[in-house]
Design a protein around this motif. Structure first.
Motif, PDB file in Angstrom:
ATOM      1  N   LYS A 215     -14.640  33.574 -61.537  1.00 36.77           N
ATOM      2  CA  LYS A 215     -16.036  33.907 -61.296  1.00 36.77           C
ATOM      3  C   LYS A 215     -16.379  33.614 -59.834  1.00 36.77           C
ATOM      4  CE  LYS A 215     -20.633  33.039 -63.121  1.00 36.77           C
ATOM      5  NZ  LYS A 215     -21.387  32.359 -64.172  1.00 36.77           N
ATOM      6  N   VAL A 216     -17.140  34.510 -59.220  1.00 41.58           N
ATOM      7  CA  VAL A 216     -17.595  34.318 -57.841  1.00 41.58           C
ATOM      8  C   VAL A 216     -18.734  33.295 -57.875  1.00 41.58           C
ATOM      9  CG1 VAL A 216     -18.625  35.410 -55.823  1.00 41.58           C
ATOM     10  CG2 VAL A 216     -16.968  36.672 -57.209  1.00 41.58           C
ATOM     11  N   VAL A 217     -18.518  32.132 -57.260  1.00 41.04           N
ATOM     12  CA  VAL A 217     -19.546  31.091 -57.266  1.00 41.04           C
ATOM     13  C   VAL A 217     -20.269  30.975 -55.936  1.00 41.04           C
ATOM     14  CG1 VAL A 217     -18.523  29.715 -59.110  1.00 41.04           C
ATOM     15  CG2 VAL A 217     -17.850  29.301 -56.752  1.00 41.04           C
ATOM     16  N   LYS A 218     -19.641  31.468 -54.861  1.00 42.92           N
ATOM     17  CA  LYS A 218     -20.303  31.382 -53.559  1.00 42.92           C
ATOM     18  C   LYS A 218     -19.680  32.404 -52.612  1.00 42.92           C
ATOM     19  CE  LYS A 218     -19.615  27.490 -51.427  1.00 42.92           C
ATOM     20  NZ  LYS A 218     -19.605  26.187 -50.754  1.00 42.92           N
ATOM     21  N   ILE A 219     -20.539  33.040 -51.812  1.00 47.87           N
ATOM     22  CA  ILE A 219     -20.090  33.915 -50.734  1.00 47.87           C
ATOM     23  C   ILE A 219     -20.743  33.383 -49.467  1.00 47.87           C
ATOM     24  CG2 ILE A 219     -20.081  36.241 -49.781  1.00 47.87           C
ATOM     25  CD1 ILE A 219     -20.316  37.298 -52.653  1.00 47.87           C
ATOM     26  N   GLU A 220     -19.922  33.068 -48.466  1.00 53.74           N
ATOM     27  CA  GLU A 220     -20.475  32.476 -47.258  1.00 53.74           C
ATOM     28  C   GLU A 220     -19.757  32.981 -46.012  1.00 53.74           C
ATOM     29  OE1 GLU A 220     -19.983  28.254 -47.503  1.00 53.74           O
ATOM     30  OE2 GLU A 220     -17.819  28.390 -47.609  1.00 53.74           O
ATOM     31  N   GLU A 221     -20.417  32.804 -44.889  1.00 53.48           N
ATOM     32  CA  GLU A 221     -19.816  33.129 -43.597  1.00 53.48           C
ATOM     33  C   GLU A 221     -18.934  31.954 -43.181  1.00 53.48           C
ATOM     34  OE1 GLU A 221     -20.182  35.963 -41.611  1.00 53.48           O
ATOM     35  OE2 GLU A 221     -21.182  36.800 -43.368  1.00 53.48           O
ATOM     36  N   TYR A 222     -17.754  32.260 -42.685  1.00 55.90           N
ATOM     37  CA  TYR A 222     -16.801  31.239 -42.277  1.00 55.90           C
ATOM     38  C   TYR A 222     -16.344  31.551 -40.861  1.00 55.90           C
ATOM     39  CZ  TYR A 222     -12.370  28.690 -42.106  1.00 55.90           C
ATOM     40  OH  TYR A 222     -11.326  27.881 -41.746  1.00 55.90           O
ATOM     41  N   GLN A 223     -16.413  30.565 -39.987  1.00 56.53           N
ATOM     42  CA  GLN A 223     -15.987  30.746 -38.601  1.00 56.53           C
ATOM     43  C   GLN A 223     -15.105  29.557 -38.216  1.00 56.53           C
ATOM     44  OE1 GLN A 223     -19.187  31.252 -35.824  1.00 56.53           O
ATOM     45  NE2 GLN A 223     -17.835  32.056 -34.254  1.00 56.53           N
TER      46      GLN A 223
ATOM     47  N   GLU B 216     -16.335  35.457 -40.542  1.00 54.25           N
ATOM     48  CA  GLU B 216     -15.874  36.338 -41.606  1.00 54.25           C
ATOM     49  C   GLU B 216     -16.403  35.802 -42.932  1.00 54.25           C
ATOM     50  OE1 GLU B 216     -11.466  34.530 -42.356  1.00 54.25           O
ATOM     51  OE2 GLU B 216     -11.731  35.746 -40.563  1.00 54.25           O
ATOM     52  N   GLN B 217     -16.494  36.686 -43.904  1.00 48.35           N
ATOM     53  CA  GLN B 217     -16.974  36.269 -45.220  1.00 48.35           C
ATOM     54  C   GLN B 217     -15.828  35.663 -46.022  1.00 48.35           C
ATOM     55  OE1 GLN B 217     -18.871  39.526 -47.278  1.00 48.35           O
ATOM     56  NE2 GLN B 217     -20.837  38.561 -46.938  1.00 48.35           N
ATOM     57  N   ARG B 218     -16.150  34.632 -46.788  1.00 41.14           N
ATOM     58  CA  ARG B 218     -15.209  34.008 -47.715  1.00 41.14           C
ATOM     59  C   ARG B 218     -15.865  33.956 -49.089  1.00 41.14           C
ATOM     60  NH1 ARG B 218      -9.988  33.328 -45.976  1.00 41.14           N
ATOM     61  NH2 ARG B 218      -9.961  32.490 -43.911  1.00 41.14           N
ATOM     62  N   ILE B 219     -15.055  34.076 -50.119  1.00 47.43           N
ATOM     63  CA  ILE B 219     -15.558  34.064 -51.488  1.00 47.43           C
ATOM     64  C   ILE B 219     -14.927  32.889 -52.226  1.00 47.43           C
ATOM     65  CG2 ILE B 219     -15.611  35.311 -53.678  1.00 47.43           C
ATOM     66  CD1 ILE B 219     -15.528  37.896 -52.080  1.00 47.43           C
ATOM     67  N   ASP B 220     -15.765  32.012 -52.789  1.00 47.21           N
ATOM     68  CA  ASP B 220     -15.298  30.900 -53.616  1.00 47.21           C
ATOM     69  C   ASP B 220     -15.181  31.381 -55.054  1.00 47.21           C
ATOM     70  OD1 ASP B 220     -14.802  28.733 -52.048  1.00 47.21           O
ATOM     71  OD2 ASP B 220     -16.671  27.690 -52.488  1.00 47.21           O
ATOM     72  N   LEU B 221     -14.029  31.106 -55.674  1.00 44.25           N
ATOM     73  CA  LEU B 221     -13.771  31.524 -57.050  1.00 44.25           C
ATOM     74  C   LEU B 221     -13.452  30.321 -57.918  1.00 44.25           C
ATOM     75  CD1 LEU B 221     -11.312  34.437 -56.176  1.00 44.25           C
ATOM     76  CD2 LEU B 221     -13.707  34.671 -56.809  1.00 44.25           C
ATOM     77  N   ASP B 222     -13.993  30.310 -59.130  1.00 41.49           N
ATOM     78  CA  ASP B 222     -13.671  29.290 -60.126  1.00 41.49           C
ATOM     79  C   ASP B 222     -13.177  29.991 -61.385  1.00 41.49           C
ATOM     80  OD1 ASP B 222     -14.306  27.104 -58.593  1.00 41.49           O
ATOM     81  OD2 ASP B 222     -16.263  26.765 -59.502  1.00 41.49           O
ATOM     82  N   PRO B 223     -12.300  29.348 -62.144  1.00 39.53           N
ATOM     83  CA  PRO B 223     -11.772  29.977 -63.357  1.00 39.53           C
ATOM     84  C   PRO B 223     -12.846  30.142 -64.429  1.00 39.53           C
ATOM     85  CG  PRO B 223     -11.026  27.725 -63.227  1.00 39.53           C
ATOM     86  CD  PRO B 223     -11.755  28.011 -61.949  1.00 39.53           C
ATOM     87  N   VAL B 224     -12.683  31.182 -65.218  1.00 39.92           N
ATOM     88  CA  VAL B 224     -13.543  31.416 -66.371  1.00 39.92           C
ATOM     89  C   VAL B 224     -12.718  31.034 -67.598  1.00 39.92           C
ATOM     90  CG1 VAL B 224     -14.746  33.148 -67.741  1.00 39.92           C
ATOM     91  CG2 VAL B 224     -14.812  33.277 -65.245  1.00 39.92           C
ATOM     92  N   GLY B 225     -13.209  30.071 -68.341  1.00 39.03           N
ATOM     93  CA  GLY B 225     -12.458  29.615 -69.508  1.00 39.03           C
ATOM     94  C   GLY B 225     -11.249  28.790 -69.095  1.00 39.03           C
ATOM     95  N   GLU B 226     -10.308  28.683 -69.991  1.00 37.09           N
ATOM     96  CA  GLU B 226      -9.106  27.896 -69.746  1.00 37.09           C
ATOM     97  C   GLU B 226      -8.012  28.757 -69.160  1.00 37.09           C
ATOM     98  OE1 GLU B 226      -8.482  24.538 -70.230  1.00 37.09           O
ATOM     99  OE2 GLU B 226     -10.661  24.466 -70.472  1.00 37.09           O
ATOM    100  N   LEU B 227      -7.237  28.165 -68.274  1.00 42.51           N
ATOM    101  CA  LEU B 227      -6.063  28.843 -67.754  1.00 42.51           C
ATOM    102  C   LEU B 227      -4.955  28.769 -68.807  1.00 42.51           C
ATOM    103  CD1 LEU B 227      -6.067  27.501 -64.108  1.00 42.51           C
ATOM    104  CD2 LEU B 227      -6.703  29.778 -64.877  1.00 42.51           C
TER     105      LEU B 227
END
Length: 112
Positions: free
Chosen positions: A28-36, A44-55
């Motif tokens: 799941k996309v939890v955060k989109i932020e500018e990264y320099q 540049e944009q970076r996207i933080d991802l977290d798992p949905v449910g169990e791996l």
């Protein structure tokens, strides 16, 4: 001759736990932020991802996925916070006695 056999056996013991794991995971996309990283480089944009449910239970390292960062260009489809993506996750181990012995990469990410 015995020394050679011991050295070869030791090498097999150190790399005996090496292996590969691969599966599709939902994130799941939890955060989109500018990264320099440097002031001289453009942000540049970076996207933080977290798992949905169990791996999957057979994953080598389950904690890696929390906060996994992807570049938006590496995800098929436009995503925003709250969207889910599906990625092919590949993990490799290089041996039991190595530091940072598990490497994980996400490939072929697409909007779910």
């Amino acid at each position: 001759m015995r020394k050679i056999v011991l050295v070869v056996a030791g090498c097999f013991a150190l790399t005996g736990c090496a292996g590969d794991w691969e599966a599709e995971v939902r994130l799941k996309v939890v955060k989109i932020e500018e990264y320099q990283p440097l002031e001289t480089l453009p942000p540049e944009q970076r996207i933080d991802l977290d798992p949905v449910g169990e791996l999957p239970e057979d994953a080598f390292e389950r904690d890696y996925y929390y906060g996994a960062i992807k570049n938006p260009a590496e995800i098929d489809g436009d995503v925003k916070v709250g969207d889910e993506v599906v990625c092919l996750a590949k993990q490799r181990t290089i041996g039991a006695f190595q530091t940072n012995s598990i490497s994980t990469e996400l490939f072929q990410c697409r909007k779910a």
